[in-house]
Design a protein around this motif. Structure first.
Motif, PDB file in Angstrom:
ATOM      1  N   ALA A 123      46.624 -28.805   9.605  1.00  0.00           N
ATOM      2  CA  ALA A 123      47.681 -27.823   9.338  1.00  0.00           C
ATOM      3  C   ALA A 123      48.171 -27.940   7.895  1.00  0.00           C
ATOM      4  N   PHE A 124      48.321 -29.157   7.402  1.00  0.00           N
ATOM      5  CA  PHE A 124      48.749 -29.385   6.018  1.00  0.00           C
ATOM      6  C   PHE A 124      47.722 -28.840   5.035  1.00  0.00           C
ATOM      7  N   VAL A 125      46.454 -29.160   5.252  1.00  0.00           N
ATOM      8  CA  VAL A 125      45.379 -28.714   4.368  1.00  0.00           C
ATOM      9  C   VAL A 125      45.280 -27.190   4.386  1.00  0.00           C
ATOM     10  N   ASP A 126      45.315 -26.607   5.577  1.00  0.00           N
ATOM     11  CA  ASP A 126      45.223 -25.148   5.682  1.00  0.00           C
ATOM     12  C   ASP A 126      46.377 -24.470   4.946  1.00  0.00           C
ATOM     13  N   LEU A 127      47.597 -24.968   5.139  1.00  0.00           N
ATOM     14  CA  LEU A 127      48.754 -24.398   4.444  1.00  0.00           C
ATOM     15  C   LEU A 127      48.607 -24.559   2.935  1.00  0.00           C
ATOM     16  N   SER A 128      48.167 -25.722   2.494  1.00  0.00           N
ATOM     17  CA  SER A 128      48.006 -25.969   1.060  1.00  0.00           C
ATOM     18  C   SER A 128      47.004 -25.005   0.441  1.00  0.00           C
ATOM     19  N   ILE A 129      45.875 -24.838   1.089  1.00  0.00           N
ATOM     20  CA  ILE A 129      44.847 -23.945   0.558  1.00  0.00           C
ATOM     21  C   ILE A 129      45.327 -22.502   0.566  1.00  0.00           C
ATOM     22  N   VAL A 130      45.839 -22.047   1.689  1.00  0.00           N
ATOM     23  CA  VAL A 130      46.269 -20.648   1.804  1.00  0.00           C
ATOM     24  C   VAL A 130      47.384 -20.341   0.806  1.00  0.00           C
ATOM     25  N   ASN A 131      48.304 -21.272   0.634  1.00  0.00           N
ATOM     26  CA  ASN A 131      49.374 -21.085  -0.350  1.00  0.00           C
ATOM     27  C   ASN A 131      48.793 -20.878  -1.745  1.00  0.00           C
ATOM     28  N   GLU A 132      47.883 -21.745  -2.137  1.00  0.00           N
ATOM     29  CA  GLU A 132      47.321 -21.648  -3.481  1.00  0.00           C
ATOM     30  C   GLU A 132      46.431 -20.419  -3.648  1.00  0.00           C
ATOM     31  N   LEU A 133      45.748 -19.995  -2.603  1.00  0.00           N
ATOM     32  CA  LEU A 133      44.952 -18.773  -2.694  1.00  0.00           C
ATOM     33  C   LEU A 133      45.848 -17.572  -2.965  1.00  0.00           C
ATOM     34  N   ASP A 134      47.003 -17.528  -2.316  1.00  0.00           N
ATOM     35  CA  ASP A 134      47.933 -16.415  -2.546  1.00  0.00           C
ATOM     36  C   ASP A 134      48.400 -16.390  -3.994  1.00  0.00           C
ATOM     37  N   VAL A 135      48.747 -17.528  -4.524  1.00  0.00           N
ATOM     38  CA  VAL A 135      49.210 -17.614  -5.908  1.00  0.00           C
ATOM     39  C   VAL A 135      48.064 -17.273  -6.871  1.00  0.00           C
ATOM     40  N   TYR A 136      46.902 -17.823  -6.597  1.00  0.00           N
ATOM     41  CA  TYR A 136      45.718 -17.590  -7.430  1.00  0.00           C
ATOM     42  C   TYR A 136      45.399 -16.092  -7.524  1.00  0.00           C
ATOM     43  N   GLU A 137      45.473 -15.399  -6.403  1.00  0.00           N
ATOM     44  CA  GLU A 137      45.147 -13.969  -6.381  1.00  0.00           C
ATOM     45  C   GLU A 137      46.178 -13.096  -7.089  1.00  0.00           C
ATOM     46  N   ARG A 138      47.380 -13.595  -7.261  1.00  0.00           N
ATOM     47  CA  ARG A 138      48.458 -12.766  -7.793  1.00  0.00           C
ATOM     48  C   ARG A 138      48.894 -13.118  -9.203  1.00  0.00           C
ATOM     49  N   SER A 139      48.339 -14.169  -9.775  1.00  0.00           N
ATOM     50  CA  SER A 139      48.720 -14.558 -11.124  1.00  0.00           C
ATOM     51  C   SER A 139      47.486 -14.927 -11.932  1.00  0.00           C
ATOM     52  N   ALA A 140      47.142 -14.069 -12.866  1.00  0.00           N
ATOM     53  CA  ALA A 140      45.995 -14.363 -13.732  1.00  0.00           C
ATOM     54  C   ALA A 140      46.232 -15.647 -14.515  1.00  0.00           C
ATOM     55  N   GLU A 141      47.473 -15.888 -14.891  1.00  0.00           N
ATOM     56  CA  GLU A 141      47.810 -17.107 -15.639  1.00  0.00           C
ATOM     57  C   GLU A 141      47.547 -18.349 -14.798  1.00  0.00           C
ATOM     58  N   ILE A 142      48.007 -18.341 -13.555  1.00  0.00           N
ATOM     59  CA  ILE A 142      47.791 -19.491 -12.676  1.00  0.00           C
ATOM     60  C   ILE A 142      46.311 -19.629 -12.341  1.00  0.00           C
ATOM     61  N   ALA A 143      45.635 -18.510 -12.126  1.00  0.00           N
ATOM     62  CA  ALA A 143      44.196 -18.559 -11.840  1.00  0.00           C
ATOM     63  C   ALA A 143      43.441 -19.214 -12.989  1.00  0.00           C
ATOM     64  N   ALA A 144      43.798 -18.851 -14.213  1.00  0.00           N
ATOM     65  CA  ALA A 144      43.131 -19.429 -15.378  1.00  0.00           C
ATOM     66  C   ALA A 144      43.466 -20.911 -15.542  1.00  0.00           C
ATOM     67  N   LYS A 145      44.711 -21.248 -15.274  1.00  0.00           N
ATOM     68  CA  LYS A 145      45.180 -22.613 -15.473  1.00  0.00           C
ATOM     69  C   LYS A 145      44.719 -23.561 -14.356  1.00  0.00           C
ATOM     70  N   ALA A 146      44.726 -23.093 -13.109  1.00  0.00           N
ATOM     71  CA  ALA A 146      44.473 -23.985 -11.977  1.00  0.00           C
ATOM     72  C   ALA A 146      43.176 -23.700 -11.224  1.00  0.00           C
ATOM     73  N   GLY A 147      42.490 -22.630 -11.557  1.00  0.00           N
ATOM     74  CA  GLY A 147      41.291 -22.249 -10.811  1.00  0.00           C
ATOM     75  C   GLY A 147      40.236 -23.340 -10.758  1.00  0.00           C
ATOM     76  N   ASP A 148      39.928 -23.953 -11.885  1.00  0.00           N
ATOM     77  CA  ASP A 148      38.914 -25.010 -11.898  1.00  0.00           C
ATOM     78  C   ASP A 148      39.352 -26.206 -11.056  1.00  0.00           C
ATOM     79  N   TYR A 149      40.636 -26.516 -11.103  1.00  0.00           N
ATOM     80  CA  TYR A 149      41.160 -27.617 -10.289  1.00  0.00           C
ATOM     81  C   TYR A 149      40.986 -27.304  -8.807  1.00  0.00           C
ATOM     82  N   PHE A 150      41.390 -26.095  -8.393  1.00  0.00           N
ATOM     83  CA  PHE A 150      41.228 -25.706  -6.991  1.00  0.00           C
ATOM     84  C   PHE A 150      39.755 -25.759  -6.583  1.00  0.00           C
ATOM     85  N   ARG A 151      38.880 -25.275  -7.467  1.00  0.00           N
ATOM     86  CA  ARG A 151      37.446 -25.264  -7.158  1.00  0.00           C
ATOM     87  C   ARG A 151      36.867 -26.684  -7.074  1.00  0.00           C
TER      88      ARG A 151
END
Length: 175
Positions: A123-151
């Motif tokens: 449940a923790f992992v699923d929430l963590s991933i889904v939360n970050e996917l929402d942010v990633y999809e809605r902020s080009a700045e966050i996607a650029a800054k954190a995308g490689d880390y998430f990947r």
């Protein structure tokens, strides 16, 4: 219960707190709905709807002080509140990369680690991933800054995550 939670979030000002993709209120709703779409348990969806109540390691705005946990428990139930506390308190720097090996979640509130059950960890992992996917999809700045880390991190969580959440992460992050 969801109506009461939404009213509580509004009363706490979540609609006027900026967040990637609009307001914190909108973000919380999207994360909860996305988890529900992955078949998450009702308690997990309620936790997702309030996951930033105590702030998070990545979002310091606090809707409710951790000393008032009983208030949130009364609103969403013990199981969901415990997930909010675990999620909000997670020291990501100490936890995320090591999680597949240690299965420990370090708390920024206490400095101690928790060893959740396999279901709680999922449940923790699923929430963590889904939360970050929402942010990633809605902020080009966050996607650029954190995308490689998430990947680099989320694929290592695959044994811990729900298959549908990992499929979503692979799609969104082009894994």
């Amino acid at each position: 219960m969801t109506t009461a939670v939404l009213e509580w979030l509004r009363a706490r000002g979540a609609e006027s707190i900026p967040h990637a993709g609009g307001s914190l209120y909108e973000h919380l709703g999207r994360v909860s709905a996305r988890l529900a779409g992955h078949g998450a348990a009702p308690a997990s969806c309620l936790a997702a709807l309030t996951h930033a109540a105590y702030g998070t390691d990545g979002f310091p705005v606090v809707l409710l002080d951790v000393s008032e946990r009983a208030t949130l428990r009364g609103l969403i139930g013990v199981e969901a509140e415990e997930m909010v506390y675990l999620y909000g308190g997670c020291d990501r720097g100490r936890t995320w990369r090591a999680l597949p090996a240690t299965k420990l979640i370090w708390s920024r509130f206490t400095g101690h680690s928790a060893s959740p059950t396999p279901a709680e960890l999922r449940a923790f992992v699923d929430l963590s991933i889904v939360n970050e996917l929402d942010v990633y999809e809605r902020s080009a700045e966050i996607a650029a800054k954190a995308g490689d880390y998430f990947r680099s991190v989320f694929p290592t969580w695959e044994p811990l995550a729900s298959p549908s959440v990992m499929a979503d992460a692979r799609r969104v992050l082009s894994l």
